[in-house]
Design a protein around this motif. Structure first.
Motif, PDB file in Angstrom:
ATOM      1  N   MET A 292       0.822  -1.213   0.000  1.00  0.00           N
ATOM      2  CA  MET A 292       0.000   0.000   0.000  1.00  0.00           C
ATOM      3  C   MET A 292       0.853   1.258   0.000  1.00  0.00           C
ATOM      4  N   ILE A 293       1.817   1.315   0.888  1.00  0.00           N
ATOM      5  CA  ILE A 293       2.599   2.550   0.994  1.00  0.00           C
ATOM      6  C   ILE A 293       3.610   2.675  -0.138  1.00  0.00           C
ATOM      7  N   GLY A 294       4.112   1.546  -0.640  1.00  0.00           N
ATOM      8  CA  GLY A 294       5.090   1.598  -1.718  1.00  0.00           C
ATOM      9  C   GLY A 294       4.493   2.102  -3.013  1.00  0.00           C
ATOM     10  N   GLN A 295       3.284   1.668  -3.339  1.00  0.00           N
ATOM     11  CA  GLN A 295       2.681   2.080  -4.601  1.00  0.00           C
ATOM     12  C   GLN A 295       2.225   3.535  -4.572  1.00  0.00           C
ATOM     13  N   ALA A 296       1.857   4.038  -3.399  1.00  0.00           N
ATOM     14  CA  ALA A 296       1.344   5.405  -3.305  1.00  0.00           C
ATOM     15  C   ALA A 296       2.436   6.453  -3.150  1.00  0.00           C
TER      16      ALA A 296
ATOM     17  N   GLY B 267      -2.799  -5.128  -2.739  1.00  0.00           N
ATOM     18  CA  GLY B 267      -2.211  -4.061  -1.928  1.00  0.00           C
ATOM     19  C   GLY B 267      -2.031  -2.740  -2.656  1.00  0.00           C
ATOM     20  N   PRO B 268      -1.429  -2.716  -3.859  1.00  0.00           N
ATOM     21  CA  PRO B 268      -1.253  -1.440  -4.551  1.00  0.00           C
ATOM     22  C   PRO B 268      -2.566  -0.730  -4.857  1.00  0.00           C
ATOM     23  N   SER B 269      -3.570  -1.480  -5.313  1.00  0.00           N
ATOM     24  CA  SER B 269      -4.865  -0.860  -5.643  1.00  0.00           C
ATOM     25  C   SER B 269      -5.563  -0.346  -4.395  1.00  0.00           C
ATOM     26  N   ILE B 270      -5.471  -1.092  -3.305  1.00  0.00           N
ATOM     27  CA  ILE B 270      -6.071  -0.624  -2.054  1.00  0.00           C
ATOM     28  C   ILE B 270      -5.394   0.665  -1.593  1.00  0.00           C
ATOM     29  N   GLY B 271      -4.059   0.673  -1.640  1.00  0.00           N
ATOM     30  CA  GLY B 271      -3.324   1.850  -1.186  1.00  0.00           C
ATOM     31  C   GLY B 271      -3.629   3.083  -2.011  1.00  0.00           C
ATOM     32  N   VAL B 272      -3.623   2.964  -3.332  1.00  0.00           N
ATOM     33  CA  VAL B 272      -3.884   4.124  -4.182  1.00  0.00           C
ATOM     34  C   VAL B 272      -5.350   4.528  -4.103  1.00  0.00           C
ATOM     35  N   GLY B 273      -6.254   3.567  -3.963  1.00  0.00           N
ATOM     36  CA  GLY B 273      -7.662   3.912  -3.767  1.00  0.00           C
ATOM     37  C   GLY B 273      -7.870   4.737  -2.506  1.00  0.00           C
ATOM     38  N   MET B 274      -7.202   4.354  -1.429  1.00  0.00           N
ATOM     39  CA  MET B 274      -7.255   5.148  -0.198  1.00  0.00           C
ATOM     40  C   MET B 274      -6.646   6.520  -0.418  1.00  0.00           C
ATOM     41  N   TYR B 275      -5.567   6.557  -1.170  1.00  0.00           N
ATOM     42  CA  TYR B 275      -4.881   7.833  -1.420  1.00  0.00           C
ATOM     43  C   TYR B 275      -5.796   8.804  -2.157  1.00  0.00           C
ATOM     44  N   GLU B 276      -6.588   8.303  -3.073  1.00  0.00           N
ATOM     45  CA  GLU B 276      -7.516   9.164  -3.805  1.00  0.00           C
ATOM     46  C   GLU B 276      -8.592   9.732  -2.888  1.00  0.00           C
TER      47      GLU B 276
ATOM     48  N   LEU C 179      -4.304   8.715   4.071  1.00  0.00           N
ATOM     49  CA  LEU C 179      -5.045   7.526   4.511  1.00  0.00           C
ATOM     50  C   LEU C 179      -4.277   6.212   4.361  1.00  0.00           C
ATOM     51  N   PRO C 180      -3.639   5.911   3.222  1.00  0.00           N
ATOM     52  CA  PRO C 180      -2.959   4.605   3.142  1.00  0.00           C
ATOM     53  C   PRO C 180      -1.841   4.448   4.170  1.00  0.00           C
ATOM     54  N   TYR C 181      -1.186   5.538   4.520  1.00  0.00           N
ATOM     55  CA  TYR C 181      -0.090   5.467   5.486  1.00  0.00           C
ATOM     56  C   TYR C 181      -0.615   5.332   6.910  1.00  0.00           C
TER      57      TYR C 181
END
Length: 412
Positions: A248-252, A374-383, A388-390
């Motif tokens: 999550m944090i790496g992709q965002a 994980g990446p999609s969840i993290g960036v979705g939260m970021y949007e 939020l993802p952090y």
């Protein structure tokens, strides 16, 4: 092994800037790599089994051809999108197609390489040789993102290459290695009782687990161990939570650098490279320095990693400068540097020699699964909200700390 990992993660590191430049939604950028990771997770065990029947060199060639073709497709269509020859949406759809080629074919090479090395070394040499392969793969996930921001190309012959430059450069690297493999690499038969193991998807922050080394040194027949087996289920929970938080944090992080520094996407590439190098350096410090020095066992590795990782995630969420983002991300990476070896070693030590191959496969699949969603969840939260993802990852690690204190209370 190095080239496959570096090319994938190098492209991954510049994709946030590419997506922003083309006007593509952040969530679509993450989905491109999630789809690729999903195909990798599905295809990797298939290619690992096929390698022993179809020939190891053939599987290495398949993996390198898929890697090179994938990058070439991505480079051409990104170039077309950047120069306005096709619509940005069409360019990105084609880019996703290129990523699917990588996910379905790129995973063929690592297990075949492992099998070739395992079959041409003595038992005393094998573990060190396979660990060297794992190090090359892990090092590629570090060097790729660090190098990619410096591979931008300007205008060539009146055509703007720009952010498509890294894809073109890594395509050339892939083509060169493919030619060398075809002309130089012998098609050695595997040794008795050795085989290649499926490798986790190479992603930013996804350090090699070591499971592939364990599995490749074990006989193919192994006592089956389920995910809910009482001996390893706590470790599976730890691996899933840790892996998803890290993904999550790496992709965002690329998007965070662009937005927090308020700079154009192209100008954010060098700061992003600095942040990723800080994170990689922190992780290497733990895995190559602190863990051997302190001789920690799995339980303290997990507890230490959860505490440090949670603090790093919260620090990253609140950072407003390049220094703050880099420091927070490095602290989080330091925590994951403790967590990942703790998870791998803990799961392995929970069972006897007869079940090592099965557990190694579970560890690899858990590591790979984290980089599917994980990446999609993290960036979705970021949007929804940039911190939020952090904050979510930090909260997950804090809860995991409490869980580990309870679940591992009888372990060292």
């Amino acid at each position: 092994m190095f080239t496959i990992a570096a090319g994938n993660t190098g492209l991954q590191s510049v994709l946030p800037a590419l997506g922003r430049s083309l006007g593509v939604a952040d969530s679509a950028v993450a989905a491109a790599f999630s789809a690729s990771a999903l195909l990798w997770v599905i295809a990797a065990p298939i290619w690992a089994n096929r390698s022993d029947r179809s020939g190891h060199k053939a599987m290495v060639m398949l993996g390198m051809t898929g890697f090179t073709a994938s990058l070439a497709v991505c480079a051409v269509f990104l170039l077309a999108g950047i120069n306005g020859w096709i619509a940005p949406t069409a360019a990105f759809v084609a880019f996703i197609g290129g990523r699917l080629i990588y996910g379905s074919m790129g995973s063929a090479a690592p297990p075949a390489v492992q099998a070739m090395v395992a079959g041409t070394t003595t038992r005393e040499q094998r573990t060190r040789a396979l660990a060297l392969l794992g190090s090359a793969f892990g090092l590629g996930t570090i060097i790729g993102p660090a190098l990619a921001p410096y591979l931008l190309l300007g205008t060539i012959g009146g055509i703007e290459v720009g952010l498509a430059g890294p894809a073109f450069i890594f395509t050339l690297f892939g083509l060169a290695i493919t030619i060398v493999v075809a002309r130089v690499l012998p098609d050695a038969a595997p040794g008795a009782g050795t085989h290649g193991a499926a490798q986790s998807y190479p992603s930013i922050g996804g350090q090699a687990s070591g499971a592939s080394v364990t599995a490749a040194t074990m006989p193919r027949l192994s006592a089956p161990v389920g995910y809910f087996d009482a001996r390893i289920r706590h470790w599976i929970v730890i691996g899933l939570v840790m892996g998803h938080a890290q993904a999550m944090i790496g992709q965002a992080i690329g998007f965070l650098v662009i937005d927090r520094l308020a700079v154009p996407p192209v100008e954010a590439l060098a700061p992003t490279g600095i942040v990723l190098m800080m994170g990689a350096g922190a992780s290497l410090l733990v895995q190559w320095g602190l863990i051997p020095l302190l001789n920690l066992t799995p339980r303290p590795l997990v507890l230490t990693g959860c505490a440090i990782g949670a603090a790093g995630c919260i620090a990253t969420a609140s950072a407003t400068s390049l220094y703050g983002i880099a420091t927070g991300f490095a602290l989080a990476s330091l925590g994951f540097g403790f967590l990942r070896p703790g998870f791998t070693a803990g799961a392995s030590l929970a069972v006897g020699p007869e079940a090592q191959g099965s557990v190694a496969g579970k560890v690899t699949s858990v590591n790979g699964a984290a980089f599917v969603l994980g990446p999609s969840i993290g960036v979705g939260m970021y949007e929804l909200w940039r911190p939020l993802p952090y904050l979510a990852a930090g909260a997950a690690l804090a809860l995991l700390l409490g869980y580990a204190l309870w679940a591992l209370r009888e372990r060292r």
